[in-house]
Design a protein around this motif. Structure first.
Motif, mmCIF file in Angstrom:
data_model
loop_
_atom_site.group_PDB
_atom_site.id
_atom_site.type_symbol
_atom_site.label_atom_id
_atom_site.label_comp_id
_atom_site.label_asym_id
_atom_site.label_seq_id
_atom_site.Cartn_x
_atom_site.Cartn_y
_atom_site.Cartn_z
ATOM 1 N N ALA A 226 50.941 57.280 75.849
ATOM 2 C CA ALA A 226 50.803 58.686 75.469
ATOM 3 C C ALA A 226 52.155 59.385 75.555
ATOM 4 C CB ALA A 226 49.797 59.388 76.375
ATOM 5 N N THR A 227 52.225 60.510 74.859
ATOM 6 C CA THR A 227 53.423 61.345 74.905
ATOM 7 C C THR A 227 53.053 62.710 75.474
ATOM 8 O OG1 THR A 227 53.026 62.235 72.686
ATOM 9 C CG2 THR A 227 54.337 60.191 72.835
ATOM 10 N N GLU A 228 54.072 63.455 75.838
ATOM 11 C CA GLU A 228 53.842 64.818 76.336
ATOM 12 C C GLU A 228 53.156 65.670 75.269
ATOM 13 O OE1 GLU A 228 54.296 65.941 79.361
ATOM 14 O OE2 GLU A 228 55.315 64.170 80.152
ATOM 15 N N LYS A 229 53.539 65.461 74.005
ATOM 16 C CA LYS A 229 52.945 66.220 72.910
ATOM 17 C C LYS A 229 51.443 65.955 72.815
ATOM 18 C CE LYS A 229 53.258 67.111 67.990
ATOM 19 N NZ LYS A 229 53.878 66.757 66.727
ATOM 20 N N GLN A 230 51.028 64.706 72.997
ATOM 21 C CA GLN A 230 49.603 64.382 72.936
ATOM 22 C C GLN A 230 48.838 65.046 74.077
ATOM 23 O OE1 GLN A 230 50.206 60.128 72.811
ATOM 24 N NE2 GLN A 230 49.480 60.026 70.693
ATOM 25 N N PHE A 231 49.441 65.094 75.262
ATOM 26 C CA PHE A 231 48.794 65.799 76.379
ATOM 27 C C PHE A 231 48.657 67.282 76.065
ATOM 28 C CE2 PHE A 231 49.436 62.055 78.968
ATOM 29 C CZ PHE A 231 48.374 62.125 79.854
ATOM 30 N N THR A 232 49.704 67.866 75.528
ATOM 31 C CA THR A 232 49.658 69.287 75.182
ATOM 32 C C THR A 232 48.583 69.565 74.136
ATOM 33 O OG1 THR A 232 52.021 69.458 75.642
ATOM 34 C CG2 THR A 232 51.040 71.229 74.348
ATOM 35 N N GLN A 233 48.523 68.715 73.115
ATOM 36 C CA GLN A 233 47.512 68.890 72.072
ATOM 37 C C GLN A 233 46.103 68.741 72.640
ATOM 38 O OE1 GLN A 233 48.828 65.881 69.329
ATOM 39 N NE2 GLN A 233 49.993 67.345 68.100
ATOM 40 N N TYR B 152 41.355 60.061 72.000
ATOM 41 C CA TYR B 152 41.384 59.944 70.536
ATOM 42 C C TYR B 152 42.823 59.996 70.023
ATOM 43 C CZ TYR B 152 40.760 60.860 65.610
ATOM 44 O OH TYR B 152 40.830 60.792 64.246
ATOM 45 N N LEU B 153 43.603 60.932 70.547
ATOM 46 C CA LEU B 153 44.997 61.053 70.101
ATOM 47 C C LEU B 153 45.814 59.818 70.472
ATOM 48 C CD1 LEU B 153 45.629 64.787 71.044
ATOM 49 C CD2 LEU B 153 45.398 63.828 68.736
ATOM 50 N N VAL B 154 45.491 59.215 71.602
ATOM 51 C CA VAL B 154 46.249 58.059 72.080
ATOM 52 C C VAL B 154 45.803 56.768 71.395
ATOM 53 C CG1 VAL B 154 46.653 56.607 74.117
ATOM 54 C CG2 VAL B 154 46.819 59.079 74.308
ATOM 55 N N ALA B 155 44.489 56.583 71.230
ATOM 56 C CA ALA B 155 43.990 55.278 70.790
ATOM 57 C C ALA B 155 42.968 55.350 69.668
ATOM 58 C CB ALA B 155 43.401 54.540 71.982
ATOM 59 N N GLY B 156 42.869 56.468 68.977
ATOM 60 C CA GLY B 156 41.964 56.551 67.845
ATOM 61 C C GLY B 156 40.500 56.609 68.245
ATOM 62 N N LEU B 157 39.637 56.220 67.318
ATOM 63 C CA LEU B 157 38.202 56.303 67.540
ATOM 64 C C LEU B 157 37.747 55.400 68.685
ATOM 65 C CD1 LEU B 157 35.558 57.552 66.627
ATOM 66 C CD2 LEU B 157 35.324 55.699 64.969
ATOM 67 N N THR B 158 38.309 54.209 68.771
ATOM 68 C CA THR B 158 37.955 53.304 69.874
ATOM 69 C C THR B 158 38.312 53.938 71.214
ATOM 70 O OG1 THR B 158 38.378 51.408 68.446
ATOM 71 C CG2 THR B 158 38.264 50.989 70.813
ATOM 72 N N GLY B 159 39.467 54.554 71.299
ATOM 73 C CA GLY B 159 39.870 55.234 72.529
ATOM 74 C C GLY B 159 38.945 56.383 72.875
ATOM 75 N N ALA B 160 38.525 57.137 71.857
ATOM 76 C CA ALA B 160 37.609 58.255 72.097
ATOM 77 C C ALA B 160 36.268 57.755 72.615
ATOM 78 C CB ALA B 160 37.417 59.070 70.824
ATOM 79 N N LEU B 161 35.767 56.665 72.045
ATOM 80 C CA LEU B 161 34.498 56.098 72.513
ATOM 81 C C LEU B 161 34.618 55.587 73.944
ATOM 82 C CD1 LEU B 161 33.329 54.230 69.290
ATOM 83 C CD2 LEU B 161 32.397 56.324 70.266
ATOM 84 N N LEU B 162 35.730 54.920 74.263
ATOM 85 C CA LEU B 162 35.944 54.452 75.631
ATOM 86 C C LEU B 162 36.081 55.637 76.595
ATOM 87 C CD1 LEU B 162 38.417 51.478 75.054
ATOM 88 C CD2 LEU B 162 36.011 51.353 75.741
ATOM 89 N N GLY B 163 36.730 56.705 76.136
ATOM 90 C CA GLY B 163 36.850 57.908 76.958
ATOM 91 C C GLY B 163 35.492 58.543 77.230
ATOM 92 N N CYS B 164 34.624 58.571 76.216
ATOM 93 C CA CYS B 164 33.265 59.109 76.404
ATOM 94 C C CYS B 164 32.491 58.296 77.427
ATOM 95 C CB CYS B 164 32.507 59.111 75.084
ATOM 96 S SG CYS B 164 32.938 60.438 73.982
ATOM 97 N N VAL B 165 32.565 56.982 77.308
ATOM 98 C CA VAL B 165 31.854 56.121 78.265
ATOM 99 C C VAL B 165 32.413 56.332 79.670
ATOM 100 C CG1 VAL B 165 31.393 53.726 78.914
ATOM 101 C CG2 VAL B 165 31.204 54.416 76.532
ATOM 102 N N ALA B 166 33.734 56.421 79.787
ATOM 103 C CA ALA B 166 34.351 56.631 81.100
ATOM 104 C C ALA B 166 33.948 57.976 81.702
ATOM 105 C CB ALA B 166 35.873 56.535 80.996
ATOM 106 N N LEU B 167 33.764 58.995 80.865
ATOM 107 C CA LEU B 167 33.333 60.302 81.361
ATOM 108 C C LEU B 167 31.865 60.309 81.768
ATOM 109 C CD1 LEU B 167 34.986 62.951 79.021
ATOM 110 C CD2 LEU B 167 35.220 62.777 81.480
ATOM 111 N N LEU B 168 31.047 59.545 81.071
ATOM 112 C CA LEU B 168 29.613 59.554 81.338
ATOM 113 C C LEU B 168 29.183 58.571 82.422
ATOM 114 C CD1 LEU B 168 28.303 59.813 77.679
ATOM 115 C CD2 LEU B 168 28.424 61.625 79.392
#
Length: 130
Positions: A37-44, A65-81
């Protein structure tokens, strides 16, 4: 990208935080250190999290999602839930065995360990600052 490691990094930061912006320091250090990730992605991601309705913790999905696309977003959702789901499972199991004498003994032991660790950490903190 190692998807299992990515998932573990997000899950670890969510598990050891209090929700909302709690995972920010851990995610920031881990994702930046791995070069994912970059600082810009964290800010966004934080900006998206502020302007969208709903829980504050959803900025993590935006970041994934910004870091790893749709797969990253899905993994992030699972990690949150996963942590709240684990709490519900533990609660249901505890409700079934709460009446057993061994359950009270185990919980008393867990409380003793937590108090002991807290005392040790506080002692070390006071000694290092004194």
């Amino acid at each position: 990208m190692d998807w299992l490691l990515f998932f573990w990094v997000v899950l670890k930061s969510v598990l050891f935080s209090t929700g909302g912006f709690g995972p920010l320091p851990s995610l920031h250090s881990d994702l930046i250190a791995n070069g994912w990730a970059t600082e810009k992605q964290f800010t966004q991601a934080l900006s998206i999290g502020q302007v969208t309705p709903g829980p504050n913790g959803l900025w993590v999905v935006s970041l994934c999602y910004l870091v790893a696309g749709l797969t990253g977003a899905l993994l992030g959702c699972v990690a949150l839930l996963l942590p709240p789901l684990l709490v519900l499972i533990v609660q249901r199991c505890h409700a079934r065995i709460a009446h057993l004498p061994a359950t009270k003994g185990v919980l008393d032991g867990v409380v003793l360990v937590i108090v002991s660790f807290s005392f040790i950490v506080l002692t070390e903190l006071f000694q290092s600052n004194g």
